[in-house]
Scaffold this motif. Structure first.
Motif, PDB file in Angstrom:
ATOM      1  N   THR A 117       0.857  -1.201   0.000  1.00 58.81           N
ATOM      2  CA  THR A 117       0.000   0.000   0.000  1.00 58.81           C
ATOM      3  C   THR A 117       0.880   1.233   0.000  1.00 58.81           C
ATOM      4  OG1 THR A 117      -1.630  -1.220   1.306  1.00 58.81           O
ATOM      5  CG2 THR A 117      -1.838   1.181   1.279  1.00 58.81           C
ATOM      6  N   SER A 118       0.676   2.121  -0.949  1.00 61.47           N
ATOM      7  CA  SER A 118       1.458   3.365  -0.986  1.00 61.47           C
ATOM      8  C   SER A 118       0.526   4.553  -1.093  1.00 61.47           C
ATOM      9  CB  SER A 118       2.422   3.366  -2.181  1.00 61.47           C
ATOM     10  OG  SER A 118       3.169   4.564  -2.190  1.00 61.47           O
ATOM     11  N   GLY A 119       0.961   5.646  -0.516  1.00 61.69           N
ATOM     12  CA  GLY A 119       0.156   6.882  -0.543  1.00 61.69           C
ATOM     13  C   GLY A 119       0.110   7.540   0.825  1.00 61.69           C
ATOM     14  N   VAL A 175      13.199   2.718  -3.508  1.00 62.54           N
ATOM     15  CA  VAL A 175      13.197   3.877  -4.409  1.00 62.54           C
ATOM     16  C   VAL A 175      12.847   5.153  -3.625  1.00 62.54           C
ATOM     17  CG1 VAL A 175      12.037   4.905  -6.422  1.00 62.54           C
ATOM     18  CG2 VAL A 175      12.635   2.476  -6.435  1.00 62.54           C
ATOM     19  N   GLU A 176      11.882   5.021  -2.720  1.00 60.17           N
ATOM     20  CA  GLU A 176      11.474   6.167  -1.877  1.00 60.17           C
ATOM     21  C   GLU A 176      12.673   6.703  -1.082  1.00 60.17           C
ATOM     22  OE1 GLU A 176       7.648   5.597   0.315  1.00 60.17           O
ATOM     23  OE2 GLU A 176       8.932   5.738   2.069  1.00 60.17           O
ATOM     24  N   TYR A 177      13.471   5.791  -0.501  1.00 59.84           N
ATOM     25  CA  TYR A 177      14.641   6.209   0.283  1.00 59.84           C
ATOM     26  C   TYR A 177      15.604   7.007  -0.608  1.00 59.84           C
ATOM     27  CZ  TYR A 177      13.790   2.843   4.163  1.00 59.84           C
ATOM     28  OH  TYR A 177      13.294   2.143   5.221  1.00 59.84           O
ATOM     29  N   ALA A 178      15.860   6.464  -1.828  1.00 56.85           N
ATOM     30  CA  ALA A 178      16.847   7.108  -2.707  1.00 56.85           C
ATOM     31  C   ALA A 178      16.349   8.464  -3.190  1.00 56.85           C
ATOM     32  CB  ALA A 178      17.162   6.191  -3.891  1.00 56.85           C
ATOM     33  N   GLU A 267      22.906   6.467   4.976  1.00 58.71           N
ATOM     34  CA  GLU A 267      22.755   7.824   5.526  1.00 58.71           C
ATOM     35  C   GLU A 267      21.786   7.813   6.709  1.00 58.71           C
ATOM     36  OE1 GLU A 267      24.010  10.921   4.967  1.00 58.71           O
ATOM     37  OE2 GLU A 267      25.535  10.039   3.670  1.00 58.71           O
ATOM     38  N   ARG A 268      20.712   7.014   6.587  1.00 50.00           N
ATOM     39  CA  ARG A 268      19.768   6.936   7.712  1.00 50.00           C
ATOM     40  C   ARG A 268      20.444   6.357   8.949  1.00 50.00           C
ATOM     41  NH1 ARG A 268      13.518   5.553   6.504  1.00 50.00           N
ATOM     42  NH2 ARG A 268      13.398   6.742   4.584  1.00 50.00           N
ATOM     43  N   PHE A 269      21.182   5.260   8.739  1.00 45.86           N
ATOM     44  CA  PHE A 269      21.857   4.642   9.888  1.00 45.86           C
ATOM     45  C   PHE A 269      22.825   5.648  10.513  1.00 45.86           C
ATOM     46  CE2 PHE A 269      21.376   0.214   7.758  1.00 45.86           C
ATOM     47  CZ  PHE A 269      20.072   0.133   8.205  1.00 45.86           C
TER      48      PHE A 269
HETATM   49  O1  LIG Z   1       5.612   2.426   3.394  1.00 43.23           O
HETATM   50  C1  LIG Z   1       5.621   3.580   3.734  1.00 43.23           C
HETATM   51  C2  LIG Z   1       5.612   4.690   2.754  1.00 43.23           C
HETATM   52  O2  LIG Z   1       5.617   4.196   1.443  1.00 43.23           O
HETATM   53  C3  LIG Z   1       5.682   3.887   5.199  1.00 43.23           C
HETATM   54  O3  LIG Z   1       5.560   5.253   5.478  1.00 43.23           O
HETATM   55  C4  LIG Z   1       6.929   3.309   5.774  1.00 43.23           C
HETATM   56  O4  LIG Z   1       6.886   3.454   7.174  1.00 43.23           O
HETATM   57  C5  LIG Z   1       8.173   3.985   5.175  1.00 43.23           C
HETATM   58  O5  LIG Z   1       9.324   3.264   5.482  1.00 43.23           O
HETATM   59  P1  LIG Z   1      10.320   3.744   6.663  1.00 43.23           P
HETATM   60  O6  LIG Z   1       9.502   3.708   7.935  1.00 43.23           O
HETATM   61  O7  LIG Z   1      11.441   2.776   6.646  1.00 43.23           O
HETATM   62  O8  LIG Z   1      10.732   5.165   6.313  1.00 43.23           O
END
Ligand SMILES: O=C(CO)[C@H](O)[C@H](O)COP(=O)(O)O
Ligand SMILES: NC(=O)C1=CN([C@@H]2O[C@H](COP(=O)(O)OP(=O)(O)OC[C@H]3O[C@@H](n4cnc5c(N)ncnc54)[C@H](O)[C@@H]3O)[C@@H](O)[C@H]2O)C=CC1
Length: 302
Positions: A117-119, A175-178, A267-269
């Motif tokens: 689920t995204s959004g 991808v979201e992290y990058a 970078e998060r770590f």
């Molecule tokens: O799935 C998500 C967004 O798409 C959630 O917000 C998820 O918690 C994000 O991952 P993280 O907590 O590692 O930042």
């Protein structure tokens, strides 16, 4: 259709509201009785337990789990299991690890759909993007609910067999992290660069027609508007990380290079180390003295 929803937090409550708005019936349960009462106020039938929810649904149960990944999913399934048979469908809409979803699909009597689920809660008004894995008949059966919870018919699809929905969502999060990392780096350069820039204005301008416009960039614009050009009191610390870790582990196993996702995770770590002095940087500092007799900045320098 009648849908049972277990887990009524930030995301589950949106599943409830959008399903009700589309004219379906919802039976709702959460460990938090206030969340159940709120869902009942919105029009859902309240349940007192997972078992009570299963009993209220009758035959051909359709159940959506929206609880934290891990033990909570197994706990809910353990309670449901004696009440499930092969005509029932259970959807896990959380961020479960895909191998856990494969295991659960194999061990439950019901048809099991792993649904990435995204959004996020901020996307509630437009609906989610749903990436679903599992048996095709079960996906087809749930289409009216997916239409309601997603942005519409184009906002969901069946990715493939058991595990594939959560696998695709895992990579989505990498991808979201990058993307977060690269927006962060760009704005860091602008904030420390040659011009005195209004970063909200930069983000807004980029969001209107630029190649790099996106929802994350709209959220950057919102962050500068609400926190200020220097992000005010927002701490230099990024939580989360489990889904990105799974992405990197899977990339290593598949021998696929994902250097940007790996760097973003690192970078998060790094942001969470208690010691303000990063060991590798301190060693690099001292090595420059070793080979070049360069000055060594020290922590007790005035
Ligand atoms: O799935 C998500 C967004 O798409 C959630 O917000 C998820 O918690 C994000 O991952 P993280 O907590 O590692 O930042
Ligand atoms: N918040 C986000 O942006 C997104 C979250 N997700 C995923 O969705 C799932 C839910 O996330 P949120 O709604 O944000 O979490 P949340 O913490 O807001 O809500 C979780 C709810 O589940 C309830 N719960 C926990 N164990 C339970 C059990 N055994 N039985 C019944 N209820 C139980 C809790 O009381 C709580 O109300 C997680 O897997 C999360 O990773 C997925 C995409 C985006």
């Amino acid at each position: 259709m009648q849908l049972g929803v277990i887990g009524l937090g930030r995301m589950g409550r949106i599943v409830v509201d959008r399903t009700l708005d589309a004219g379906h019936d919802v039976v709702a349960f959460d460990l938090d009785e206030h969340a159940v009462a709120d869902a009942a106020d919105a029009g859902a039938e309240p349940a007192e337990s997972v078992v009570d929810l299963a009993e209220r649904l009758g035959d051909d149960k359709r159940i959506w789990l929206m609880v934290p990944a891990g033990d909570a999913v197994d706990a809910a399934l353990d309670d449901l299991e004696p009440h499930l048979d092969g005509d029932d469908v259970v959807v896990d809409g959380g961020n479960s690890y895909f191998e856990d979803s494969v295991r659960r699909a194999e061990s439950t009597d019901a048809a099991y759909l792993d649904c990435g689920t995204s959004g996020g809660p901020a996307g509630a008004a437009v609906g989610f993007s749903l990436m679903v894995g599992g048996p095709k008949w079960a996906y087809d059966e749930l289409v009216p609910v997916f239409d309601a919870v997603a942005t519409g018919p184009d906002g969901h699809d069946r990715m493939g067999p058991a595990g594939s929905g959560h696998y695709v969502k895992m990579v989505h999060n990498g991808v979201e992290y990058a993307l977060m990392q690269t927006y962060g780096e760009g704005f860091e350069l602008l904030a420390n660069g040659r011009y005195d820039l209004d970063l909200e204005s930069v983000a807004r301008t980029w969001n209107n027609g630029a190649v790099i416009r996106s929802w994350l960039l709209e959220l950057c614009e919102e962050a500068f508007r609400e926190e200020g050009n220097d992000l005010g009191t927002v701490a230099d610390r990024v939580e989360g990380g489990s889904t990105g870790t799974w992405t990197v582990q899977e990339a290593l196993e598949q021998e696929v290079a994902v250097p940007l996702i790996y760097e973003a995770l690192g970078e998060r770590f790094d942001s969470r180390t208690e010691d303000p002095g990063k060991f590798s940087r301190r060693l690099a500092n001292r090595l420059r003295y070793g080979f070049g007799r360069h000055d060594v900045p020290r922590t007790d320098d005035a």
